[in-house]
Scaffold this motif. Structure first.
Motif, PDB file in Angstrom:
ATOM      1  N   TYR A  50     -18.103  38.447  43.721  1.00 17.27           N
ATOM      2  CA  TYR A  50     -16.831  38.039  44.304  1.00 17.27           C
ATOM      3  C   TYR A  50     -16.949  37.570  45.755  1.00 17.27           C
ATOM      4  CZ  TYR A  50     -12.219  38.781  46.367  1.00 17.27           C
ATOM      5  OH  TYR A  50     -11.053  38.639  47.056  1.00 17.27           O
ATOM      6  N   HIS A  51     -17.635  38.322  46.580  1.00 17.83           N
ATOM      7  CA  HIS A  51     -17.707  38.005  48.005  1.00 17.83           C
ATOM      8  C   HIS A  51     -18.623  36.826  48.307  1.00 17.83           C
ATOM      9  CE1 HIS A  51     -15.258  41.434  48.956  1.00 17.83           C
ATOM     10  NE2 HIS A  51     -16.063  42.220  48.252  1.00 17.83           N
ATOM     11  N   SER A  52     -19.349  36.343  47.313  1.00 22.62           N
ATOM     12  CA  SER A  52     -20.254  35.222  47.524  1.00 22.62           C
ATOM     13  C   SER A  52     -19.767  33.924  46.895  1.00 22.62           C
ATOM     14  CB  SER A  52     -21.635  35.552  46.944  1.00 22.62           C
ATOM     15  OG  SER A  52     -22.193  36.636  47.620  1.00 22.62           O
ATOM     16  N   ALA A  68     -21.325  28.040  40.378  1.00 18.10           N
ATOM     17  CA  ALA A  68     -20.351  28.526  41.351  1.00 18.10           C
ATOM     18  C   ALA A  68     -20.460  30.039  41.535  1.00 18.10           C
ATOM     19  CB  ALA A  68     -18.938  28.158  40.916  1.00 18.10           C
ATOM     20  N   GLY A  69     -21.129  30.707  40.615  1.00 14.42           N
ATOM     21  CA  GLY A  69     -21.307  32.148  40.729  1.00 14.42           C
ATOM     22  C   GLY A  69     -20.328  32.976  39.919  1.00 14.42           C
ATOM     23  N   PHE A  70     -19.747  32.406  38.878  1.00 11.03           N
ATOM     24  CA  PHE A  70     -18.804  33.155  38.041  1.00 11.03           C
ATOM     25  C   PHE A  70     -19.576  34.076  37.093  1.00 11.03           C
ATOM     26  CE2 PHE A  70     -16.065  29.585  39.252  1.00 11.03           C
ATOM     27  CZ  PHE A  70     -14.976  30.301  39.703  1.00 11.03           C
ATOM     28  N   LEU A  71     -20.132  35.119  37.652  1.00 12.30           N
ATOM     29  CA  LEU A  71     -20.921  36.073  36.875  1.00 12.30           C
ATOM     30  C   LEU A  71     -20.530  37.485  37.268  1.00 12.30           C
ATOM     31  CD1 LEU A  71     -23.493  36.837  35.098  1.00 12.30           C
ATOM     32  CD2 LEU A  71     -24.709  36.877  37.266  1.00 12.30           C
ATOM     33  N   ASN A  72     -20.343  38.326  36.285  1.00 12.14           N
ATOM     34  CA  ASN A  72     -20.149  39.750  36.529  1.00 12.14           C
ATOM     35  C   ASN A  72     -21.539  40.353  36.437  1.00 12.14           C
ATOM     36  OD1 ASN A  72     -19.793  42.499  36.315  1.00 12.14           O
ATOM     37  ND2 ASN A  72     -17.979  42.352  35.038  1.00 12.14           N
ATOM     38  N   ALA A  73     -22.203  40.521  37.572  1.00 14.24           N
ATOM     39  CA  ALA A  73     -23.595  40.983  37.583  1.00 14.24           C
ATOM     40  C   ALA A  73     -23.737  42.409  37.072  1.00 14.24           C
ATOM     41  CB  ALA A  73     -24.174  40.871  38.990  1.00 14.24           C
ATOM     42  N   VAL A  74     -22.710  43.221  37.202  1.00 15.03           N
ATOM     43  CA  VAL A  74     -22.782  44.601  36.729  1.00 15.03           C
ATOM     44  C   VAL A  74     -22.928  44.627  35.209  1.00 15.03           C
ATOM     45  CG1 VAL A  74     -21.537  46.793  36.569  1.00 15.03           C
ATOM     46  CG2 VAL A  74     -21.490  45.484  38.701  1.00 15.03           C
ATOM     47  N   LYS A  75     -22.199  43.767  34.532  1.00 12.31           N
ATOM     48  CA  LYS A  75     -22.238  43.720  33.063  1.00 12.31           C
ATOM     49  C   LYS A  75     -23.147  42.609  32.534  1.00 12.31           C
ATOM     50  CE  LYS A  75     -17.697  45.679  32.145  1.00 12.31           C
ATOM     51  NZ  LYS A  75     -16.414  45.471  31.458  1.00 12.31           N
ATOM     52  N   ASP A 115      -9.546  30.390  42.090  1.00 12.58           N
ATOM     53  CA  ASP A 115      -9.931  31.198  43.241  1.00 12.58           C
ATOM     54  C   ASP A 115     -10.068  32.667  42.838  1.00 12.58           C
ATOM     55  OD1 ASP A 115     -10.274  31.360  46.212  1.00 12.58           O
ATOM     56  OD2 ASP A 115      -8.645  32.800  45.933  1.00 12.58           O
ATOM     57  N   PRO A 116     -11.113  33.343  43.321  1.00 11.59           N
ATOM     58  CA  PRO A 116     -11.337  34.733  42.926  1.00 11.59           C
ATOM     59  C   PRO A 116     -10.192  35.683  43.253  1.00 11.59           C
ATOM     60  CG  PRO A 116     -12.783  34.108  44.740  1.00 11.59           C
ATOM     61  CD  PRO A 116     -12.128  32.863  44.246  1.00 11.59           C
ATOM     62  N   GLU A 117      -9.377  35.323  44.251  1.00 11.04           N
ATOM     63  CA  GLU A 117      -8.240  36.180  44.571  1.00 11.04           C
ATOM     64  C   GLU A 117      -7.318  36.324  43.361  1.00 11.04           C
ATOM     65  OE1 GLU A 117      -7.503  37.794  47.393  1.00 11.04           O
ATOM     66  OE2 GLU A 117      -9.148  37.035  48.602  1.00 11.04           O
ATOM     67  N   GLU A 118      -7.162  35.226  42.629  1.00 10.54           N
ATOM     68  CA  GLU A 118      -6.274  35.218  41.479  1.00 10.54           C
ATOM     69  C   GLU A 118      -7.062  35.047  40.185  1.00 10.54           C
ATOM     70  OE1 GLU A 118      -3.983  31.774  42.314  1.00 10.54           O
ATOM     71  OE2 GLU A 118      -3.394  32.490  44.277  1.00 10.54           O
ATOM     72  N   TYR A 126     -15.290  44.200  39.771  1.00  8.33           N
ATOM     73  CA  TYR A 126     -16.478  44.845  40.339  1.00  8.33           C
ATOM     74  C   TYR A 126     -16.834  44.250  41.693  1.00  8.33           C
ATOM     75  CZ  TYR A 126     -17.046  46.847  35.734  1.00  8.33           C
ATOM     76  OH  TYR A 126     -16.850  47.529  34.573  1.00  8.33           O
ATOM     77  N   ALA A 127     -15.842  43.812  42.442  1.00  7.42           N
ATOM     78  CA  ALA A 127     -16.077  43.135  43.714  1.00  7.42           C
ATOM     79  C   ALA A 127     -16.906  43.938  44.687  1.00  7.42           C
ATOM     80  CB  ALA A 127     -14.753  42.742  44.361  1.00  7.42           C
TER      81      ALA A 127
END
Length: 129
Positions: A50-52, A68-75, A115-118, A126-127
């Motif tokens: 999220y922060h990147s 763009a980085g749309f990945l949930n790295a935890v999962k 946008d990640p905010e929404e 998992y931000a």
């Protein structure tokens, strides 16, 4: 699959060899016996989260999907988030071009919806993980 972080303590680790070694584990080996490797591949995962996430639009282009980085790295998942960004981008470009408005300004405004905010809960959930 096997994921090895670029910041792993051993810079000489070979992920391919480690995966081959994992397949010889007594609990795993029976699943592979008699099989043959028909292909293999590798991929780099952007795990910044999220922060990147960068600004998604720029003059003449957009960052979409995994780039763009749309990945949930935890999962270790995010294909649906990546696909959704492409769908929103296509819809925004189509709407901008058919409305007669300034396509670039309209697309930049619409891409704000990703946008990640929404955006996808997968990213924001998992931000801070």
């Amino acid at each position: 699959g096997l994921v090895v972080g670029l910041d792993y303590e051993n810079p000489y680790i070979n992920p391919y060899q480690e995966f081959q070694r994992w397949k010889t584990h007594p609990a795993i080996k029976p699943h592979f016996e008699g099989g043959a490797c028909i292909q293999y591949g590798a991929r780099v995962l952007n795990e910044g989260g999220y922060h990147s996430l960068p600004k998604l639009t720029f003059p003449g282009g957009m960052l979409l999907g995994c780039s763009a980085g749309f990945l949930n790295a935890v999962k270790i998942k995010g294909s649906h988030c990546a696909l959704k960004s492409g769908i929103v981008a296509a819809e925004s470009v189509y709407e901008a071009l058919t409305s007669g408005e300034n396509a670039e300004e309209k697309t930049v405004a619409t891409m704000g919806e990703v946008d990640p905010e929404e955006g996808p809960k997968e990213i924001t959930e998992y931000a801070n993980a």
